[in-house]
Design a protein around this motif. Structure first.
Motif, PDB file in Angstrom:
ATOM      1  N   ARG A  31      -4.706 -98.005 -64.286  1.00 10.03           N
ATOM      2  CA  ARG A  31      -3.761 -99.092 -64.545  1.00 10.03           C
ATOM      3  C   ARG A  31      -4.471-100.445 -64.470  1.00 10.03           C
ATOM      4  O   ARG A  31      -4.143-101.363 -65.229  1.00 10.03           O
ATOM      5  CB  ARG A  31      -2.624 -99.051 -63.520  1.00 10.03           C
ATOM      6  CG  ARG A  31      -1.721 -97.828 -63.603  1.00 10.03           C
ATOM      7  CD  ARG A  31      -0.589 -98.031 -64.606  1.00 10.03           C
ATOM      8  NE  ARG A  31       0.230 -99.182 -64.289  1.00 10.03           N
ATOM      9  CZ  ARG A  31       1.194 -99.202 -63.374  1.00 10.03           C
ATOM     10  NH1 ARG A  31       1.442 -98.106 -62.655  1.00 10.03           N
ATOM     11  NH2 ARG A  31       1.902-100.293 -63.171  1.00 10.03           N
ATOM     12  N   VAL A  32      -5.430-100.558 -63.536  1.00  8.36           N
ATOM     13  CA  VAL A  32      -6.190-101.810 -63.432  1.00  8.36           C
ATOM     14  C   VAL A  32      -6.942-102.065 -64.737  1.00  8.36           C
ATOM     15  O   VAL A  32      -6.983-103.185 -65.262  1.00  8.36           O
ATOM     16  CB  VAL A  32      -7.175-101.763 -62.244  1.00  8.36           C
ATOM     17  CG1 VAL A  32      -8.096-102.987 -62.262  1.00  8.36           C
ATOM     18  CG2 VAL A  32      -6.411-101.707 -60.928  1.00  8.36           C
ATOM     19  N   ALA A  33      -7.531-100.994 -65.290  1.00  8.39           N
ATOM     20  CA  ALA A  33      -8.303-101.125 -66.528  1.00  8.39           C
ATOM     21  C   ALA A  33      -7.442-101.557 -67.705  1.00  8.39           C
ATOM     22  O   ALA A  33      -7.951-102.137 -68.674  1.00  8.39           O
ATOM     23  CB  ALA A  33      -8.993 -99.805 -66.846  1.00  8.39           C
ATOM     24  N   GLU A  34      -6.145-101.293 -67.623  1.00 13.89           N
ATOM     25  CA  GLU A  34      -5.241-101.631 -68.728  1.00 13.89           C
ATOM     26  C   GLU A  34      -4.621-103.023 -68.580  1.00 13.89           C
ATOM     27  O   GLU A  34      -3.855-103.458 -69.446  1.00 13.89           O
ATOM     28  CB  GLU A  34      -4.130-100.585 -68.809  1.00 13.89           C
ATOM     29  CG  GLU A  34      -4.639 -99.184 -69.167  1.00 13.89           C
ATOM     30  CD  GLU A  34      -3.574 -98.119 -68.981  1.00 13.89           C
ATOM     31  OE1 GLU A  34      -2.504 -98.454 -68.417  1.00 13.89           O
ATOM     32  OE2 GLU A  34      -3.817 -96.971 -69.365  1.00 13.89           O
ATOM     33  N   LEU A  35      -4.960-103.733 -67.490  1.00 18.28           N
ATOM     34  CA  LEU A  35      -4.408-105.071 -67.275  1.00 18.28           C
ATOM     35  C   LEU A  35      -4.944-106.047 -68.320  1.00 18.28           C
ATOM     36  O   LEU A  35      -6.027-105.846 -68.893  1.00 18.28           O
ATOM     37  CB  LEU A  35      -4.784-105.568 -65.879  1.00 18.28           C
ATOM     38  CG  LEU A  35      -4.101-104.896 -64.684  1.00 18.28           C
ATOM     39  CD1 LEU A  35      -4.752-105.368 -63.380  1.00 18.28           C
ATOM     40  CD2 LEU A  35      -2.600-105.191 -64.661  1.00 18.28           C
ATOM     41  N   PRO A  36      -4.228-107.154 -68.574  1.00 18.32           N
ATOM     42  CA  PRO A  36      -4.781-108.212 -69.421  1.00 18.32           C
ATOM     43  C   PRO A  36      -6.123-108.678 -68.856  1.00 18.32           C
ATOM     44  O   PRO A  36      -6.341-108.647 -67.633  1.00 18.32           O
ATOM     45  CB  PRO A  36      -3.722-109.321 -69.329  1.00 18.32           C
ATOM     46  CG  PRO A  36      -2.454-108.597 -69.009  1.00 18.32           C
ATOM     47  CD  PRO A  36      -2.856-107.454 -68.131  1.00 18.32           C
ATOM     48  N   ARG A  37      -7.019-109.096 -69.749  1.00 21.47           N
ATOM     49  CA  ARG A  37      -8.388-109.404 -69.323  1.00 21.47           C
ATOM     50  C   ARG A  37      -8.432-110.411 -68.176  1.00 21.47           C
ATOM     51  O   ARG A  37      -9.202-110.249 -67.223  1.00 21.47           O
ATOM     52  CB  ARG A  37      -9.180-109.946 -70.519  1.00 21.47           C
ATOM     53  CG  ARG A  37     -10.636-110.277 -70.167  1.00 21.47           C
ATOM     54  CD  ARG A  37     -11.400-110.730 -71.374  1.00 21.47           C
ATOM     55  NE  ARG A  37     -11.421-109.680 -72.398  1.00 21.47           N
ATOM     56  CZ  ARG A  37     -11.974-109.847 -73.605  1.00 21.47           C
ATOM     57  NH1 ARG A  37     -12.519-111.007 -73.925  1.00 21.47           N
ATOM     58  NH2 ARG A  37     -11.968-108.863 -74.472  1.00 21.47           N
ATOM     59  N   LEU A  41     -10.209-109.617 -64.618  1.00 17.89           N
ATOM     60  CA  LEU A  41     -11.361-110.390 -64.132  1.00 17.89           C
ATOM     61  C   LEU A  41     -11.061-111.070 -62.801  1.00 17.89           C
ATOM     62  O   LEU A  41     -11.959-111.250 -61.962  1.00 17.89           O
ATOM     63  CB  LEU A  41     -11.757-111.429 -65.182  1.00 17.89           C
ATOM     64  CG  LEU A  41     -12.360-110.842 -66.471  1.00 17.89           C
ATOM     65  CD1 LEU A  41     -12.679-111.950 -67.462  1.00 17.89           C
ATOM     66  CD2 LEU A  41     -13.621-110.043 -66.152  1.00 17.89           C
ATOM     67  N   GLU A  42      -9.787-111.439 -62.597  1.00 19.01           N
ATOM     68  CA  GLU A  42      -9.422-112.042 -61.305  1.00 19.01           C
ATOM     69  C   GLU A  42      -9.633-111.041 -60.177  1.00 19.01           C
ATOM     70  O   GLU A  42     -10.144-111.381 -59.108  1.00 19.01           O
ATOM     71  CB  GLU A  42      -7.968-112.511 -61.332  1.00 19.01           C
ATOM     72  CG  GLU A  42      -7.538-113.203 -60.043  1.00 19.01           C
ATOM     73  CD  GLU A  42      -6.066-113.583 -60.041  1.00 19.01           C
ATOM     74  OE1 GLU A  42      -5.629-114.214 -59.058  1.00 19.01           O
ATOM     75  OE2 GLU A  42      -5.363-113.238 -61.013  1.00 19.01           O
ATOM     76  N   ARG A  43      -9.243-109.807 -60.409  1.00 16.23           N
ATOM     77  CA  ARG A  43      -9.452-108.768 -59.386  1.00 16.23           C
ATOM     78  C   ARG A  43     -10.934-108.545 -59.135  1.00 16.23           C
ATOM     79  O   ARG A  43     -11.366-108.408 -57.981  1.00 16.23           O
ATOM     80  CB  ARG A  43      -8.778-107.462 -59.818  1.00 16.23           C
ATOM     81  CG  ARG A  43      -7.254-107.504 -59.742  1.00 16.23           C
ATOM     82  CD  ARG A  43      -6.647-106.148 -60.005  1.00 16.23           C
ATOM     83  NE  ARG A  43      -5.186-106.174 -59.905  1.00 16.23           N
ATOM     84  CZ  ARG A  43      -4.459-105.409 -59.098  1.00 16.23           C
ATOM     85  NH1 ARG A  43      -5.046-104.532 -58.314  1.00 16.23           N
ATOM     86  NH2 ARG A  43      -3.138-105.499 -59.071  1.00 16.23           N
ATOM     87  N   VAL A  44     -11.721-108.484 -60.206  1.00 19.59           N
ATOM     88  CA  VAL A  44     -13.169-108.284 -60.048  1.00 19.59           C
ATOM     89  C   VAL A  44     -13.775-109.429 -59.252  1.00 19.59           C
ATOM     90  O   VAL A  44     -14.602-109.230 -58.350  1.00 19.59           O
ATOM     91  CB  VAL A  44     -13.841-108.173 -61.430  1.00 19.59           C
ATOM     92  CG1 VAL A  44     -15.365-108.162 -61.276  1.00 19.59           C
ATOM     93  CG2 VAL A  44     -13.370-106.906 -62.137  1.00 19.59           C
TER      94      VAL A  44
END
Length: 367
Positions: A31-37, A41-44
């Motif tokens: 689900r994280v991978a499917e988030l808007p970019r 990137l904020e999570r990363v």
């Protein structure tokens, strides 16, 4: 520290809490991978920033929490029941020990039956075929044991309650195959009322109830002219039995237990044999206050002594008899519903009849 655990459930809960502390709702990696970019990137960025000065193990725990690297442990049916008691704790508020027991046991039974047929599966693994197998098992049981469809439907309802509550409250987002499984109910079997002649000539005959213990006998006699539910009578405390008031009465309230509904809270004047019974037991019925044995004790005695009007009769028939007598006497529906603790099919206006007026109504049909 909580995330560094061998316990899968504790590790997953810790990941959710840690993600929340970092400002995110925990999501699995897919689900994280499917988030808007921008969100991804904020999570990363947050995960990377939290690494400063920390050990490799701690960095791994934080990264897994923010980026969804902790797998949610499968919840089995047995585990779902354990979780259910916590998740449905609000339903237990105000229940007496006996009410709590009668609320828990059917759910324990339903889960046990399901596991015996299908196995202790993880919730995501429960298939439509599994539920049909369980339904087929119940169908054979209904035929072989002569049970009513209601027995099976209750099991299906209680099992569904457990699984759906855990699915919702744990946010599992599963599509559980629980619909369209119930059996068609036959016509509901009515518990017949005792006739007036039977009450007068049999139940109230001199010495007819002397073989019952005092508290059971007084509850039965108290029911004759009040129509209370047996459990309501048994639960009365001394403070709810008001013999010294201008109009002697009982007050049915949620003291130490839940009432059947909000309409069940009411006062009922005492007259005739019911008043006499409460004078004999002015402190209530401690023997049965937290016990479920009253109906079985009374019904067994009545059957053994030829005091049941038919094989279909039971103690509860006294409640129905009281209502029939009120109806035959032409008592207003609002008054009848107030006395029985039933809901009105319209909005309630005013306070209803006074105690004095209710006393007069009951005296018209009392023994």
């Amino acid at each position: 520290m909580a995330g560094d655990s061998e316990d899968a459930e504790r590790r997953f809960e810790a990941a959710k809490e840690l993600a929340a502390v970092r400002g995110f709702r925990y999501l699995p990696a897919q689900r994280v991978a499917e988030l808007p970019r921008e969100d991804l990137l904020e999570r990363v960025s947050v995960a990377k920033a939290s690494h400063t000065g920390k050990s490799e193990k701690v960095r791994a725990v934080e990264t897994a929490a923010v980026l969804g690297g902790v797998a949610q442990p499968p919840i089995t049916v047995t585990r779902a029941l354990d979780l259910y008691w916590q998740l449905a704790a609000d339903k237990c508020i105000g229940k007496s020990d006996d009410q709590l027991r009668r609320w828990r046991n059917p759910r324990i039974k339903a889960v046990s039956n399901f596991i015996s047929v299908v196995g202790d599966k993880a919730l995501p693994d429960i298939s439509g075929d599994d539920m049909l197998d369980f339904r087929s098992w119940w169908f054979e049981k209904l035929e072989s044991e002569g049970l009513t469809p209601n027995s099976a439907n209750k099991d299906l309802i209680h099992l569904g309650d457990v699984l759906k509550t855990v699915n919702k409250m744990k946010r599992l987002a599963l599509v559980l195959p629980l619909s369209d499984l119930s059996f068609k109910e036959g016509e509901a079997k009515q518990r017949p009322p005792f006739s007036e002649s039977w009450i007068r000539d049999k139940l109230l005959a001199p010495g007819a109830l002397d073989g019952l213990n005092t508290e059971a006998r007084c509850i039965v006699l108290g029911m004759v002219n009040t129509g209370y539910r047996p459990s309501e009578g048994a639960a009365l405390t001394p403070a709810q039995i008001r013999l010294d008031d201008n109009v002697p009465h009982i007050s049915i309230e949620p003291i130490g237990r839940q009432l059947k509904s909000r309409n069940a809270r009411r006062v009922i004047p005492l007259v005739g044999v019911s008043l006499d019974a409460f004078k004999e037991c002015p402190k209530g019925f401690p023997k049965y206050r937290d016990s479920a044995t009253l109906s079985a004790t009374v019904n067994k005695y009545l059957r053994a002594n030829g005091l049941m009007e038919s094989p279909d009769h039971s103690l509860y028939g006294l409640r129905h008899s009281f209502e029939d007598r009120l109806l035959a006497a032409g008592i207003d529906e609002r008054v009848r519903r107030d006395l029985f603790g039933h809901a009105l099919n319209r909005e309630r206006y005013g306070k209803g009849a006074t105690l004095e007026a209710l006393q007069g109504v009951i005296q018209r049909v009392a023994f």
